[in-house]
Scaffold this active site. Structure first.
Site, mmCIF file in Angstrom:
data_model
loop_
_atom_site.group_PDB
_atom_site.id
_atom_site.type_symbol
_atom_site.label_atom_id
_atom_site.label_comp_id
_atom_site.label_asym_id
_atom_site.label_seq_id
_atom_site.Cartn_x
_atom_site.Cartn_y
_atom_site.Cartn_z
ATOM 1 N N GLY D 205 0.802 -1.206 0.000
ATOM 2 C CA GLY D 205 0.000 0.000 0.000
ATOM 3 C C GLY D 205 0.837 1.259 0.000
ATOM 4 N N ASP D 230 -4.324 -8.203 -8.474
ATOM 5 C CA ASP D 230 -4.319 -8.046 -7.023
ATOM 6 C C ASP D 230 -3.154 -7.126 -6.642
ATOM 7 O OD1 ASP D 230 -4.850 -8.386 -4.400
ATOM 8 O OD2 ASP D 230 -4.499 -10.557 -4.367
ATOM 9 N N LEU D 231 -3.461 -5.908 -6.248
ATOM 10 C CA LEU D 231 -2.466 -4.855 -6.019
ATOM 11 C C LEU D 231 -1.337 -5.299 -5.075
ATOM 12 C CD1 LEU D 231 -1.862 -1.854 -6.675
ATOM 13 C CD2 LEU D 231 -3.025 -1.287 -4.538
ATOM 14 N N ASP D 232 -0.123 -5.073 -5.483
ATOM 15 C CA ASP D 232 1.070 -5.393 -4.678
ATOM 16 C C ASP D 232 1.190 -6.883 -4.341
ATOM 17 O OD1 ASP D 232 1.714 -2.726 -4.682
ATOM 18 O OD2 ASP D 232 0.893 -2.317 -2.705
ATOM 19 N N ALA D 233 0.456 -7.727 -5.052
ATOM 20 C CA ALA D 233 0.498 -9.153 -4.716
ATOM 21 C C ALA D 233 0.932 -10.028 -5.886
ATOM 22 C CB ALA D 233 -0.865 -9.604 -4.212
#
Lengths: 288, 288, 288, 288
Positions: D205, D230-233
């Site tokens: 984040g 999937d953000l940052d994943a």
């Protein structure tokens, strides 16, 4: 961090005696200097006290141009202090020396262009024309001095003139593949930063990556240091290393080495610009 | 990992020729050997092929005691292979040599006691009585051979006898402060692992931490290597380093060094036990 | 380093005010205390001054048992100082808590046996019998308290009794796989050191190596911290990491992790023993 | 290294079966392909075989445009292989996305200008005008797409058009502070590389350096990864860290972080360009 403040930095060392720390901090405090950073270190073996202190000048009662005199009179003589004073409104002026490789040069200029450092870079000096296009990209004058055994003394004299005209306060050898003469070095004591492409004192001299490969080491390194009359033997500022394996060819060592070199050199330059390095007996004290 | 399996490991090198990889894997596959790990590497400059392969013997059709002969006949001669075969039911037997410092010794014995390694340690040899209490804690016989210039040859002969009686397959010098004779070394080629307390080739010889402090380096290191006739110049197995600063005294370097030394030595010993190291032209190939 | 000296250590913090540094050093100097180490740090954001100072007591004019009172009266009240005084003739007493793994335990005991640290280890506490043989090797009493949901409060009360009887000043959880109750923790605020087998705050909780493998990270770590009521969220003392690759299985991560864990824990314990750690707002100040 | 050769690279994975390695190498060898590099890895838990092999095409008997078909027919179907073929005469084409920070951008462009990589950079895309001057220095077209909640879909459509027109094969987010839509991402599966300024999964984040400072960690990191829905994943390509101390302010973390970010991003980009990365189940296999 970038000096758009009104501050002084004092870098000093002297024989260690009780009270020296209190005396210096009181000198600043009682004249209404607001201390922003203070870092001190005592070498117990040699009984030497080292200090870096930075304070705000806005309310400081001693006029800037008198601080050196007052400090010397009130403290320096009594405690045998070797010191230098720096003021934030005077930007250090840095000359870059370069030959044919761009990686260190770009890293320095990118930080300069991004205004990361409180420094001016008025010129770049080279013994080859190769990097001129890089200098142009950043609008920095580029001067070429081809060096031969015969013209070296002469060319260095011209370089020194140019540095003087540009009020250069320190030089950075960004993979400059030309040994500076003792005479040249004496004009910039502890003010020429070099990057050596090995973990000194291992593999001093030329072709360190070939030597490292031949020896079969499992770690390679890079070393930033001040240039002294003794080649590759000046006070070390910083070192870093990276792990390698049997799989890595000499070319891969050179490639991995480039990344080390540019980071180690830029970090040394930053410490120098921030007035965080003292030299003593061919070693450095590098404050954080 | 600890060898309570029924496997073979082949470590080999030979001139690189197309098909060598396929030939070796097929030799194993077609005789119903289940390959568990395979790692290969080609040195393109010297045109040498290196490989480590480990396979299950349970269903392997060639009897264990015949594998070496078959491999040599079917592949070794044709491809000029230099190889060694190891079987998991034969535990390597390791002798530790130690002088007066305990840090490497404890680290080795702690791993041994925790059953981390597929190894036997039948004895510890020393030139001093100091570490006997440590050996006793781990119930390992401890033999003292005081060494003088006069008795060295004689004492080494006794040591070699003892190693032979204990069927020792390799030796680990865990800060053993005594130079082994060329004659002794020849009994264990590439089978004596030493830890040198510096980042070789920097600071070879005695008192490396003092030399590092004197030079003002910013990184110290440790080096594990096989012992050869040329002191501190054998094939390097592993190296690691740690950052230091001007604040660190020689005593602190020695203290930080101890942590490096024990880890670098134990990692080298582990690689040796796992049959992951090949030597070639005074360098090592260390498989992962 | 090991405390066979006659020294005092002052650890303090207070609101940052001009002169505080001079006032404290003069308090020591003018009463003939010889300062051996001084390290200070100012948190500019929160305007807090932190200091660790160590001085020789031999010629110090204030009797040892009066220093606390004098310091409080003359400086503490005026500057709102939170401080602790430690004397070198009082050895910290450390209890080790362990479950079934030996790597951290051996590393602590090897340093203890080698007399690296100025500490006493009067006992080892466990919830399992597995490590008793290790304790015996080092002649340290080993107490077993099997923990169930039902008997936890009772067993912890017995543990606290035992710690009290042995005058334990701090506890080290060397991979103790049992969560301490809030009540227990309150008896040793900032005096229980834990090693968490991940790079916190990543992978808090159980099975961090499995989680790291699942996520496909390229670096694993270990974290030492003081235990607080909030699980895995206490002030971090130290962290270190190692690079991994896709090749590493969970078992290999666990193995590599062991080496990280033992080093990170031992370094934290050493800092604690040397009185180099201050906590402030759930963070640590760790002097060098 | 820079592709002025005539070679093919095969990246593949398939269920692990005996003989797969031999079958693939023989496919190349028997048709007179000279293997330059081969790296393979078997995931024993999931029983998957991964391989990267690079060979010279000069004497290869199968025409370049037929290799894919032949490989699929002869091996792919039989062994259930997922594979991609790359040829050295087709340079990857990379678009850089940037917002307001220059450090990653300069590092990428300096390597590009020094011809370190076998890549073309036909354009730079930004949501801000700030970096236009940098783009100009390197003579690379710079396109500005200001993004609002309202115009995002529309602007991304225009960006995708532009990428298509420029035959862009992969995108690099060099601190691009704008979340890409799922729709955009689907156009470049495993072909958008992002740099996250923390050691993921810690501090995912926004504002990771602030979070790291607040938590009091002793190590900060940076993570390069492929962008997924999937953000940052997404699958992590590389990570690196640097040690920090209580002394470091958030600003200093940000500064130290910049150096990490640019190196970690550039190394990931290099691996991608060299066709050394495979993704599998949200993890990467990164060949050396």
């Amino acid at each position: 961090m970038k000096g758009n403040d009104n501050t002084a930095v004092l870098l000093m060392h002297c024989p260690d005696r009780p009270g020296i720390l209190a005396v210096v901090t009181e000198f600043i405090n009682q004249h209404k200097g607001n201390i922003l950073y203070l870092d001190q270190y005592v070498n117990r073996e040699e009984k030497v006290f080292f200090m870096r202190v930075k304070w705000e000048l806005d309310a400081f009662e001693i006029p800037k141009e008198k601080i050196e005199e007052y400090f010397q009179t009130l403290i320096g003589i009594r405690f045998n202090v070797v010191f230098r004073l720096y003021f934030s409104d005077i930007k250090p002026r840095m000359a870059i020396f370069v030959s044919k490789m761009s990686h260190c040069l770009y890293d320095l200029l990118a930080r300069y262009a991004a205004d990361e450092w409180h420094v001016e870079i008025p010129l770049i000096i080279s013994n080859h024309p190769d990097m001129e296009s890089v200098a142009k990209r950043f609008d920095i004058p580029y001067y070429i001095f081809p060096i031969t055994k015969e013209n070296k003394a002469e060319q260095e004299a011209l370089q020194l003139d140019l540095l003087k005209k540009n009020q250069v306060t320190f030089c950075v050898l960004a993979r400059y593949m030309q040994v500076l003469s003792v005479d040249f070095i004496r004009h910039y004591p502890d003010r020429i930063i070099n990057i050596h492409h090995s973990f000194l004192p291992a593999f001093a001299g030329a072709k360190p990556y070939h030597a490292a490969h031949e020896r079969g080491v499992k770690v390679i390194g890079a070393t930033s240091h001040y240039v002294t009359e003794d080649l590759d033997a000046g006070p070390i500022i910083g070192q870093d290393v990276t792990h390698i394996s049997h799989k890595n060819t000499v070319e891969e060592l050179i490639k991995k080495g480039r990344d080390l070199e540019k980071m180690v050199l830029s970090h040394a330059v930053e410490k120098h610009i921030e007035r965080k390095i003292l030299t003593y007996k061919n070693r450095t004290v590098v404050f954080q």
